[in-house]
Design an enzyme around this catalytic site. Structure first.
Site, PDB file in Angstrom:
ATOM      1  N   HIS A 103       9.089   6.325  -6.497  1.00 43.36           N
ATOM      2  CA  HIS A 103       9.692   6.489  -5.175  1.00 43.36           C
ATOM      3  C   HIS A 103      10.025   5.127  -4.573  1.00 43.36           C
ATOM      4  O   HIS A 103       9.480   4.099  -4.959  1.00 43.36           O
ATOM      5  CB  HIS A 103       8.750   7.252  -4.242  1.00 43.36           C
ATOM      6  CG  HIS A 103       7.477   6.522  -3.926  1.00 43.36           C
ATOM      7  ND1 HIS A 103       6.449   6.384  -4.844  1.00 43.36           N
ATOM      8  CD2 HIS A 103       7.059   5.870  -2.804  1.00 43.36           C
ATOM      9  CE1 HIS A 103       5.460   5.696  -4.301  1.00 43.36           C
ATOM     10  NE2 HIS A 103       5.803   5.362  -3.060  1.00 43.36           N
ATOM     11  N   ASP A 105      10.030   3.612  -0.636  1.00 45.94           N
ATOM     12  CA  ASP A 105       9.333   4.022   0.580  1.00 45.94           C
ATOM     13  C   ASP A 105      10.287   4.452   1.695  1.00 45.94           C
ATOM     14  O   ASP A 105      11.279   3.778   1.998  1.00 45.94           O
ATOM     15  CB  ASP A 105       8.456   2.879   1.098  1.00 45.94           C
ATOM     16  CG  ASP A 105       7.199   2.682   0.278  1.00 45.94           C
ATOM     17  OD1 ASP A 105       6.757   3.636  -0.374  1.00 45.94           O
ATOM     18  OD2 ASP A 105       6.658   1.551   0.294  1.00 45.94           O
ATOM     19  N   HIS A 237       8.627   2.189  -6.923  1.00 44.00           N
ATOM     20  CA  HIS A 237       7.301   1.916  -7.454  1.00 44.00           C
ATOM     21  C   HIS A 237       6.544   3.199  -7.725  1.00 44.00           C
ATOM     22  O   HIS A 237       6.905   4.278  -7.239  1.00 44.00           O
ATOM     23  CB  HIS A 237       6.486   0.980  -6.542  1.00 44.00           C
ATOM     24  CG  HIS A 237       6.355   1.450  -5.129  1.00 44.00           C
ATOM     25  ND1 HIS A 237       7.358   1.342  -4.197  1.00 44.00           N
ATOM     26  CD2 HIS A 237       5.302   2.022  -4.476  1.00 44.00           C
ATOM     27  CE1 HIS A 237       6.956   1.825  -3.032  1.00 44.00           C
ATOM     28  NE2 HIS A 237       5.711   2.256  -3.178  1.00 44.00           N
ATOM     29  N   ARG A 252      -1.963  -2.307   3.831  1.00 41.46           N
ATOM     30  CA  ARG A 252      -0.539  -2.532   3.602  1.00 41.46           C
ATOM     31  C   ARG A 252       0.204  -2.606   4.922  1.00 41.46           C
ATOM     32  O   ARG A 252      -0.081  -1.840   5.853  1.00 41.46           O
ATOM     33  CB  ARG A 252       0.064  -1.402   2.760  1.00 41.46           C
ATOM     34  CG  ARG A 252       1.442  -1.702   2.194  1.00 41.46           C
ATOM     35  CD  ARG A 252       2.038  -0.483   1.521  1.00 41.46           C
ATOM     36  NE  ARG A 252       2.537   0.465   2.509  1.00 41.46           N
ATOM     37  CZ  ARG A 252       2.946   1.705   2.210  1.00 41.46           C
ATOM     38  NH1 ARG A 252       2.866   2.139   0.969  1.00 41.46           N
ATOM     39  NH2 ARG A 252       3.402   2.497   3.157  1.00 41.46           N
TER      40      ARG A 252
END
Length: 270
Positions: A103, A105, A237, A252
């Site tokens: 995917h 983000d 990723h 993150r």
């Protein structure tokens, strides 16, 4: 301060060593990091052990920060650790934290992020690697007839009951490099517009299968204290879910273009 940028033997990625994350201004290192970011698409910082303050400072070199999405289209709920809610916590003990699929983000938002900076706090003793794919290289690897077929198409991004839906160009242009990018992904792209259902399904599957080929990827084995910065505009990723019940905890930040610009369609092929 002198940093060392070492390209990896893969389609994308480089390691960065010698960075003092507490001294990012006034020495030219921020410009050097931005140039490396655009060139290599994913930067890995081995054993840098970012504090929350350093995490925010390093992410801010590249844009504005949010935990996940900077608008109201994301209906998921995540924990954060800083007072302003910009550092997202992804803990393997919590639901919906194992993104074991390819995917890019937040492509369901009108303005998807330009990148993310991940700090590994607790890595499992084995497994839990992350892979990234170079979607610029994937576009360049398409045959000319397929490039012609997708030229000018748009795609619907989103998942019913989880996010809203947004349309984006199938082929975009990177704002810094000017390179053409294939901007669909298996995780969030639900259909290709203006095609029949079978045409959309078959062509989207073909594009995703092509983008996920090993030739376009790099894989990182995490250790505690590692950090990774990736360009969300030209990568996908996949967080490999092969570590069972072992603990994996990540902090993150998600990085947004301060201009508010979303993906820009590539000009028509000549």
């Amino acid at each position: 301060m002198t940093i060392k940028v070492t390209p990896l033997g893969a389609a994308l990625g480089a390691t960065v060593e010698g960075l003092d994350a507490g001294r990012l201004e006034g020495n030219g290192v921020a410009d050097e990091l931005r140039e490396a970011f655009w060139a290599h698409k994913v930067l890995f910082f081995p054993a840098i052990h970012l504090t929350d303050e350093q995490h925010l400072a390093l992410g801010s070199v590249f844009g504005d920060l949010a935990a996940v999405s900077n608008d109201d289209t994301d209906h998921r709920r995540h924990d954060t650790v800083d007072d302003e809610g910009r550092i997202l916590v992804l803990d393997s003990s919590q639901p919906m934290t194992r993104a074991a699929y390819w995917h890019t983000d937040v492509t369901f938002a009108r303005q998807p992020p330009l990148g993310s900076l991940l700090s590994m706090k607790v890595s499992p003793p084995a497994g839990g690697d992350t892979m990234w794919a170079n979607t610029q290289a994937a576009y360049e690897g398409l045959s000319e007839p397929i490039r012609r077929a997708i030229d000018g198409l748009t795609a619907r991004h989103g998942r019913a009951g989880l996010t809203d839906f947004t349309d984006h160009p199938v082929v975009t242009v990177h704002p810094e490099t000017g390179q053409r990018i294939l901007f669909v992904n298996r995780g969030w792209t639900s259909s290709l517009n203006d095609l029949s259902a079978i045409e959309s399904s078959r062509l989207l599957t073909l594009l995703c299968d092509h983008m996920e080929r090993p030739e376009f990827t790099v894989r990182w084995r995490w250790s505690d204290g590692d950090a990774a910065l990736w360009d969300n505009r030209c990568t996908m990723h996949y967080a490999i879910n092969d570590y069972g019940d072992h603990h994996r905890r990540i902090h993150r930040v998600t990085i947004y273009d301060p201009s508010g610009a979303g993906p820009v369609a590539a000009p028509p092929l000549g």
